[in-house]
Design a protein around this motif. Structure first.
Motif, PDB file in Angstrom:
ATOM      1  N   LYS A 115       0.828  -1.207   0.000  1.00  0.00           N
ATOM      2  CA  LYS A 115       0.000   0.000   0.000  1.00  0.00           C
ATOM      3  C   LYS A 115       0.866   1.262   0.000  1.00  0.00           C
ATOM      4  O   LYS A 115       0.594   2.207  -0.741  1.00  0.00           O
ATOM      5  N   LEU A 116       1.902   1.280   0.839  1.00  0.00           N
ATOM      6  CA  LEU A 116       2.778   2.457   0.896  1.00  0.00           C
ATOM      7  C   LEU A 116       3.527   2.651  -0.409  1.00  0.00           C
ATOM      8  O   LEU A 116       3.681   3.785  -0.887  1.00  0.00           O
ATOM      9  N   GLU A 117       4.003   1.555  -1.006  1.00  0.00           N
ATOM     10  CA  GLU A 117       4.722   1.668  -2.280  1.00  0.00           C
ATOM     11  C   GLU A 117       3.802   2.183  -3.381  1.00  0.00           C
ATOM     12  O   GLU A 117       4.228   2.996  -4.222  1.00  0.00           O
ATOM     13  N   GLU A 118       2.552   1.759  -3.376  1.00  0.00           N
ATOM     14  CA  GLU A 118       1.598   2.242  -4.376  1.00  0.00           C
ATOM     15  C   GLU A 118       1.320   3.733  -4.180  1.00  0.00           C
ATOM     16  O   GLU A 118       1.256   4.491  -5.146  1.00  0.00           O
ATOM     17  N   ARG A 119       1.146   4.153  -2.921  1.00  0.00           N
ATOM     18  CA  ARG A 119       0.924   5.579  -2.647  1.00  0.00           C
ATOM     19  C   ARG A 119       2.118   6.411  -3.085  1.00  0.00           C
ATOM     20  O   ARG A 119       1.957   7.476  -3.678  1.00  0.00           O
ATOM     21  N   ARG A 120       3.321   5.916  -2.785  1.00  0.00           N
ATOM     22  CA  ARG A 120       4.525   6.656  -3.162  1.00  0.00           C
ATOM     23  C   ARG A 120       4.649   6.747  -4.674  1.00  0.00           C
ATOM     24  O   ARG A 120       4.969   7.804  -5.224  1.00  0.00           O
TER      25      ARG A 120
END
Length: 125
Positions: free
Chosen positions: A26-31
């Motif tokens: 999720k964090l990698e997608e947001r970034r």
């Protein structure tokens, strides 16, 4: 991330690993969705440069240049802060996954692999 199906299946038996991997994704997608973000200084500098370019082309120098520049700076500061926070979260979760895979989670993953191997051997017989 390891794409070996047996590796992934074994670690999917460890709830803490599953949770950490989900959060990391999720964090990698947001970034990734943020793309390239201007630094606050560059965002402010762009406002100045655009105003000067427009003035040279015949426009008036903006009376609210300070407000425009400050707004650009604040907007870029918020975006840059989000990028920094997401990068910190990604780094931390990756380190946490390594920790989980080198401690108690390894035993659970090996048990899952053993069960899968036993099932496979039973099918072969």
């Amino acid at each position: 991330m390891n794409n070996n199906p047996e590796f992934r299946a074994a670690w999917s038996a460890v709830p803490d690993v599953v949770h950490a991997e989900t959060q990391l994704r999720k964090l990698e997608e947001r970034r990734s969705a943020l793309g390239d973000v201007l630094s606050p200084d560059l965002a402010r500098r762009k406002v100045f440069d655009d105003a000067v370019t427009a003035m040279r082309a015949g426009a008036e120098f903006p009376a609210d240049i300070g407000k425009r520049a400050a707004d650009a700076y604040r907007g870029a500061l918020e975006a840059e802060s989000e990028v920094l926070a997401l990068n910190e979260g990604v780094w931390s979760l990756r380190a946490h996954l390594e920790y989980l895979r080198s401690t108690d989670g390894a035993e659970t993953a090996l048990e899952a692999l053993g069960k899968r191997l036993a099932e496979f051997l039973a099918e072969v017989k």
